[in-house]
Every structure is written in C-alpha cells, then in structure tokens.
Design a protein around this motif. Sequence first.
Motif, PDB file in Angstrom:
ATOM      1  N   LEU A 217     -24.754 -19.653   5.733  1.00 15.65           N
ATOM      2  CA  LEU A 217     -24.006 -18.083   5.299  1.00 15.65           C
ATOM      3  C   LEU A 217     -23.767 -17.997   4.049  1.00 15.65           C
ATOM      4  CD1 LEU A 217     -23.458 -15.555   7.589  1.00 15.65           C
ATOM      5  CD2 LEU A 217     -20.613 -16.641   7.042  1.00 15.65           C
ATOM      6  N   VAL A 218     -23.210 -19.005   3.680  1.00 19.22           N
ATOM      7  CA  VAL A 218     -23.685 -19.062   1.900  1.00 19.22           C
ATOM      8  C   VAL A 218     -24.667 -18.681   0.828  1.00 19.22           C
ATOM      9  CG1 VAL A 218     -20.697 -19.664   2.169  1.00 19.22           C
ATOM     10  CG2 VAL A 218     -22.643 -20.891   1.492  1.00 19.22           C
ATOM     11  N   LEU A 219     -25.247 -19.087   2.158  1.00 22.25           N
ATOM     12  CA  LEU A 219     -26.970 -19.625   1.312  1.00 22.25           C
ATOM     13  C   LEU A 219     -27.733 -18.965   1.711  1.00 22.25           C
ATOM     14  CD1 LEU A 219     -27.613 -23.842   1.902  1.00 22.25           C
ATOM     15  CD2 LEU A 219     -26.631 -22.574  -0.292  1.00 22.25           C
ATOM     16  N   LYS A 220     -27.467 -18.062   2.312  1.00 22.80           N
ATOM     17  CA  LYS A 220     -28.846 -16.765   2.956  1.00 22.80           C
ATOM     18  C   LYS A 220     -28.043 -15.933   2.968  1.00 22.80           C
ATOM     19  CE  LYS A 220     -32.247 -20.298   3.528  1.00 22.80           C
ATOM     20  NZ  LYS A 220     -32.478 -20.264   2.377  1.00 22.80           N
ATOM     21  N   ALA A 221     -26.945 -15.432   2.999  1.00 22.63           N
ATOM     22  CA  ALA A 221     -26.640 -14.098   3.322  1.00 22.63           C
ATOM     23  C   ALA A 221     -24.826 -14.451   2.371  1.00 22.63           C
ATOM     24  CB  ALA A 221     -26.171 -13.796   4.690  1.00 22.63           C
ATOM     25  N   TRP A 222     -25.636 -14.447   1.638  1.00 24.20           N
ATOM     26  CA  TRP A 222     -24.505 -13.712   0.479  1.00 24.20           C
ATOM     27  C   TRP A 222     -23.884 -12.729  -0.370  1.00 24.20           C
ATOM     28  CZ3 TRP A 222     -19.385 -16.320   0.339  1.00 24.20           C
ATOM     29  CH2 TRP A 222     -18.628 -16.505  -1.356  1.00 24.20           C
ATOM     30  N   PRO A 223     -23.005 -11.848  -0.473  1.00 22.92           N
ATOM     31  CA  PRO A 223     -23.122 -10.715  -1.109  1.00 22.92           C
ATOM     32  C   PRO A 223     -23.323 -11.253  -2.436  1.00 22.92           C
ATOM     33  CG  PRO A 223     -20.933 -11.354  -0.091  1.00 22.92           C
ATOM     34  CD  PRO A 223     -21.451 -12.428  -0.120  1.00 22.92           C
ATOM     35  N   ASP A 224     -24.352 -10.737  -3.066  1.00 21.71           N
ATOM     36  CA  ASP A 224     -24.567 -11.723  -4.122  1.00 21.71           C
ATOM     37  C   ASP A 224     -23.888  -9.875  -4.940  1.00 21.71           C
ATOM     38  OD1 ASP A 224     -25.743 -13.785  -4.765  1.00 21.71           O
ATOM     39  OD2 ASP A 224     -27.784 -12.681  -3.574  1.00 21.71           O
ATOM     40  N   HIS A 225     -23.780  -8.996  -4.481  1.00 19.89           N
ATOM     41  CA  HIS A 225     -23.808  -7.602  -5.648  1.00 19.89           C
ATOM     42  C   HIS A 225     -22.011  -7.510  -6.172  1.00 19.89           C
ATOM     43  CE1 HIS A 225     -21.498  -5.788  -2.344  1.00 19.89           C
ATOM     44  NE2 HIS A 225     -22.030  -6.372  -1.362  1.00 19.89           N
ATOM     45  N   LEU A 226     -21.693  -8.692  -5.664  1.00 15.99           N
ATOM     46  CA  LEU A 226     -20.101  -8.563  -6.026  1.00 15.99           C
ATOM     47  C   LEU A 226     -19.602  -8.888  -6.718  1.00 15.99           C
ATOM     48  CD1 LEU A 226     -18.513 -10.269  -2.694  1.00 15.99           C
ATOM     49  CD2 LEU A 226     -18.454  -7.889  -3.327  1.00 15.99           C
ATOM     50  N   ASP A 227     -20.590 -10.233  -7.986  1.00 15.21           N
ATOM     51  CA  ASP A 227     -20.437 -10.474  -8.433  1.00 15.21           C
ATOM     52  C   ASP A 227     -20.283  -9.200 -10.218  1.00 15.21           C
ATOM     53  OD1 ASP A 227     -19.468 -13.278  -9.131  1.00 15.21           O
ATOM     54  OD2 ASP A 227     -21.030 -14.063  -8.139  1.00 15.21           O
ATOM     55  N   HIS A 228     -21.797  -8.905 -10.003  1.00 15.30           N
ATOM     56  CA  HIS A 228     -22.320  -7.628 -10.580  1.00 15.30           C
ATOM     57  C   HIS A 228     -20.726  -6.194 -10.762  1.00 15.30           C
ATOM     58  CE1 HIS A 228     -26.144  -9.469 -11.592  1.00 15.30           C
ATOM     59  NE2 HIS A 228     -26.362  -9.302  -9.862  1.00 15.30           N
ATOM     60  N   GLU A 229     -20.767  -6.381  -9.088  1.00 19.97           N
ATOM     61  CA  GLU A 229     -19.162  -4.805  -9.450  1.00 19.97           C
ATOM     62  C   GLU A 229     -18.203  -5.367 -10.104  1.00 19.97           C
ATOM     63  OE1 GLU A 229     -20.997  -3.680  -5.252  1.00 19.97           O
ATOM     64  OE2 GLU A 229     -18.558  -4.059  -5.775  1.00 19.97           O
ATOM     65  N   ALA A 230     -17.794  -6.919 -10.140  1.00 16.40           N
ATOM     66  CA  ALA A 230     -16.378  -8.223 -11.104  1.00 16.40           C
ATOM     67  C   ALA A 230     -16.135  -7.119 -12.593  1.00 16.40           C
ATOM     68  CB  ALA A 230     -16.721  -8.490 -10.841  1.00 16.40           C
ATOM     69  N   GLY A 231     -17.400  -6.146 -12.734  1.00 15.63           N
ATOM     70  CA  GLY A 231     -16.938  -6.105 -14.014  1.00 15.63           C
ATOM     71  C   GLY A 231     -16.131  -6.367 -14.453  1.00 15.63           C
ATOM     72  N   GLY A 232     -14.995  -5.315 -14.837  1.00 15.78           N
ATOM     73  CA  GLY A 232     -13.804  -5.168 -14.846  1.00 15.78           C
ATOM     74  C   GLY A 232     -13.529  -3.623 -15.530  1.00 15.78           C
ATOM     75  N   GLU A 233     -12.752  -3.447 -15.470  1.00 13.53           N
ATOM     76  CA  GLU A 233     -12.441  -1.587 -15.581  1.00 13.53           C
ATOM     77  C   GLU A 233     -10.340  -1.621 -16.302  1.00 13.53           C
ATOM     78  OE1 GLU A 233     -11.936   1.164 -12.243  1.00 13.53           O
ATOM     79  OE2 GLU A 233     -14.579   0.559 -11.725  1.00 13.53           O
ATOM     80  N   GLY A 234     -10.285  -2.662 -15.735  1.00 13.47           N
ATOM     81  CA  GLY A 234      -8.400  -3.381 -16.618  1.00 13.47           C
ATOM     82  C   GLY A 234      -7.579  -2.179 -15.907  1.00 13.47           C
ATOM     83  N   GLY A 235      -7.307  -2.086 -14.656  1.00 19.85           N
ATOM     84  CA  GLY A 235      -7.019  -1.309 -14.748  1.00 19.85           C
ATOM     85  C   GLY A 235      -4.708  -1.396 -13.963  1.00 19.85           C
ATOM     86  N   HIS A 236      -4.725  -2.895 -14.299  1.00 21.80           N
ATOM     87  CA  HIS A 236      -3.530  -3.555 -14.591  1.00 21.80           C
ATOM     88  C   HIS A 236      -2.846  -3.907 -15.969  1.00 21.80           C
ATOM     89  CE1 HIS A 236      -0.935  -2.005 -11.313  1.00 21.80           C
ATOM     90  NE2 HIS A 236      -2.464  -2.205 -10.235  1.00 21.80           N
TER      91      HIS A 236
END
Lengths: 492, 77
Positions: B58-77
């Motif tokens: 599951l982690v090798l073949k079906a990993w949600p790769d987009h999460l690292d890109h989405e985590a960019g950082g907006e500084g909400g808190h």
Amino acid sequence: MTTLAIIVAYLVIVLAIGLFSHRFFKGTSEDFFVAARTLGPFILLVSLFGANMTAFTVLGSAGEAYMEGIGVFALMASSSGLVIPTVFYFVGPRVWALGKRRGYLTPVQFFRERWGSDGLGLLLFVVQIALLVPYLLIGVMGGGSTLTQVTGGEVPGWVGGLVICVVVLAYVTYGGMRGTVWVNVFQTAVLLALGFIAFWVIVNKLGGLEAAMGRVAATHPDLLIRGEHIEPWKLLTYTCIPLSVGMFPHMFIHWLTARSAASFKPTIAFYPVCIAIVWIPGVVLGVLARADLPDLGAAGANSVLVKMIDLHAPGVLAGLLAAGVFAAIMSSFDSQVHAAGTMFTQDIVRHYGFHDRMSESRQIMVGRIFTVAILIFTYLLSLVVDRSIFKLGVWCFTGFAALFPVVVAAIFWKRSTKWGALASTLTVAVLWIYFVSHGWKSADYTLGGTGIMPVAAILLASTAAMIIGSLLTRPPGAETLEKFFPAEAGRA
Amino acid sequence: MKERNAWKWPLYAALSVLYLLHNDLWLWYDATLVFGLPVGLVYHVGFAVATGVVLTLLVLKAWPDHLDHEAGGEGGH
C-alpha cells in the motif's frame, strides 16, 4: 538490590538522553511542541509505536493470556496490527499535511478551524482531556505497583509513581517534544528487546517451547483455543477499539512531528510486525504460567510475569523486566503529559487569553508550567483514587474510538458541518456515560451478554449523528472547502 | 499515476479481506500445536505478517504523493 540498581541505571540513562536532546532545541514554540516537524521515517516509527505502548502491553497481556488463553493475541494484538496502521495510512499523513499547511499544533485547533466553531473546539478539548486523565493516572499508579512487585514490597507504590513523575517532568519540560521523542526511541528499543530476552530465558528453563506447551495442553487445554473464553462477536467488534488512535490527542500531535508525509511509510508497513514482537512473549508466557502457577486467580494475574521471572530467572532479569515496564509506561505517559500541556497552552491560554497572538518564548514558558502542573495534579490524584480507575481506563479506549467519525468527517467529508460534529460528540458523551454506568460492575460487559462490545454501538450512533446532523444543516461555504480541500476545489 | 490508481482499489480490497480473515471461526476449537505453539496463535502471527505485506504494498504502490505538495504552508496559526 540488583533489581533496584538496574532500575536506577535505566532511569539515569533515560534522564541523560532527555536532557541531552535539549542541545538540539531551536528555541521556537514549534520545536517545543512538535519537534519543528522534522522527524524522519525511522524516528517516527519508533516514537509513534512507543507512544502507543502502555504497561498493559507488558504486564496486562500476560495476565489476560493467563486467564483467557491464546485468544487474547487475536483480540488485542493482531486486530491492532491491522486497524492502527490502516488509520495511520488514511488519516495520519492527511492530518500532517493540514497541520503543516495551517500551522496546527493540536487537534482542537484543526477541528475548530475546520468547522469554524469555538464552542465545538472547547467541547472536544474537554472531552479529550477528560478521557486522557484516567490514562495519566494509570501510568503513575502502574509504575508504583510494578516497583513494589519487583522489589518484593520493599519500595512502596507512592515512590514508584513519584519517580516516574519526576523523571518525565525533567525531560519533557526541558526537552519538549524532541526530548520526549528521543527518550521514546530508547524506551521502545528496551521494550522490544526485553520481551525477547524474558521469553528466551524462561522458555529454556522450562525445557523448550514444545515441552512447556505440552504441559499446559495436559492441564489447561482450554487456554490453547478461543473456545468459551472469547465469543466470536467480541472478536469482531473488538476491532473498533484500536480506532481510538485516530482521536488520541498525543497520537495526533505526534503525527504533526513528521518531516514529510512519506515519513509515515515505515510506520505503516512495520507496525503489525512490531505489535506481534511485543505481544507474543507476553501471551505465551502468560499461558505457560498456568502450568507453573495455577492458582493466582484474576487478582494475581496481572503480576504473573513478575512471578514467572521470580520463579525462573530472578535478579538481573527481574530488573530488566521492571525497566521494560517503566519503558512502556513512560513512553506513553510522557507523550500524554506533553499533549495535555500543549493543549492547555495552545487551546486555552493562547486562544482565549491572547487571541492566538503570543510570543514564542511565552508559549514555551506556559507549556512548561502546564506540564509541571499536570504532573503534580496527576501525582496527587494517584494518591487518593482507588484502583477502580484501571477499569475506567479501559472504558476510555471506547470513548476515543467512538469519536473516530469526527476526524474522518473532518478530513474526507466536505459536506460535514459543525452541527454534525457537535451531534456526534454529544452522542458519544451521552452513550459513553450510559454504558459505563451499566457495565461498571461487570469486568466483561457486552451488549446483552451477546459478546458485542459497547464501542460498536456507540460508533454506529456517533456516525449516524454526524451524517444526520450534517445533512440537516447548511453546507460549509466555498472558503472553508478551498482551505481544507484545495485539490478538489482546484479541479472544480 | 495510472499505475498507482490500478493498485489502490485491489489493495483496499485486500485490507477488507484481511478484516474478514481476522475472524478465524474455523480454528475456534482447534488445539493442534504447530512449531510448539497452538495453531490459533500461529495463524494470527501469520496474519500479522500478511497484514505487514499488504500495508507495505500500500505505501509502495498506492501512496498519496500529493500530500507533500499540498503541505506547502500558509501559516494559519
């Protein structure tokens, strides 16, 4: 004397690691509360695993197996090995990504902003802290009673509890999350090694595994099967209990410490095997003990591992066992204390006292003050509450597990609303109180004696409340969806 | 990306099958010893290993790769 010397040496090492970690402290609140979100794959695996292990893993597993047989492994270990990493896969990296993007340090910050409700945030804060307190007490009291057992009653219980509080206080207040994580890595290594050593030494003394198990087969064959000890419905519905990791505040905050989403990969892949490594020795030794010590009864079962070591390998191994129990207790206790301190600082003082504007140094100072206050409060409470708190601890798993729909809806269901989350949380609170009051007198309470665990019923009800409450109220606005579902919003 | 999507649903299905296989009713009263351990325990040790294999895939073949890109950082808190 040897036992005490090993325990003291162990605690000195723990303290030294925790204090040494301070050399890498960057002086920011993000570093103090979530180790600056820098933990790599291996450290994350070991620290998450350690944070989820308790004294029950070492002593309780053997005690349960002594009473109920090998079925305990399927009930509590292999089910956790499936459910916990599955929750990590679906929930952990997503929480991490949202936490990093929005700067969250606690679960309440996330839920409050996700549904735009201070009231809901406060309710979840109260519920999570209320369910966490019995855990903290169990850690302190479990440490005390272990020290009393392994020293043959020479050291009173209050001393063991005090020692745990003082050591944890030193490295959590000084090193923050980084100190907690570094110590957890060491403690988890001790925990994994201890089970193997105890198993190897005792089984050899008993003449090998086949011979020892053969004796149990002759005297207590019912322990080698599930039989009447565990109902099939119980095995099925017990799988709801490990869902609690999705709502444990200390696990949530640990997820935020990851360097990247990919850092979760080894944790997810290796978790089932790690669980098996820790549980197999306890379960097998608990079953084997029935041939050697047939008359302990339910009251003496929890100390069966201590008694087996006393019988077959006293001295050094007894000291190592105590160190292992302390490792299991402190590796979760420190994370829970740190989580409670973080939540009081961020969700109450910073949010209500400073409107989310508070200097870095003041946040760290308040975090330390709350850590000290929580430890003093827990220790003093442990001196006055009776041992029925251990029963309440078991019920707390049910409470956290039943709140699981809240985190799932927050992450995956765009249409969920604060009213749905509120209905779900209140449903859990009401049903939890109802079932605790009905099941308090029976150690093995299930719905109508069917084997169905109350957690399954509460989980169903809280899921229904989330769905109905959300569908009956106004959907969230476009701004919320863009903030929490950027990929979908971009595609639309 | 297509290859990962091709893996995702079969692996989710494998997790569901594991959930069903956890309820080994057929071994409920079987006390046979295998490698010195009761077969009901050996089965669940094997179950833990099988779970590890599915999760590794599951982690090798079906990993949600987009999460690292989405985590960019907006500084909400």
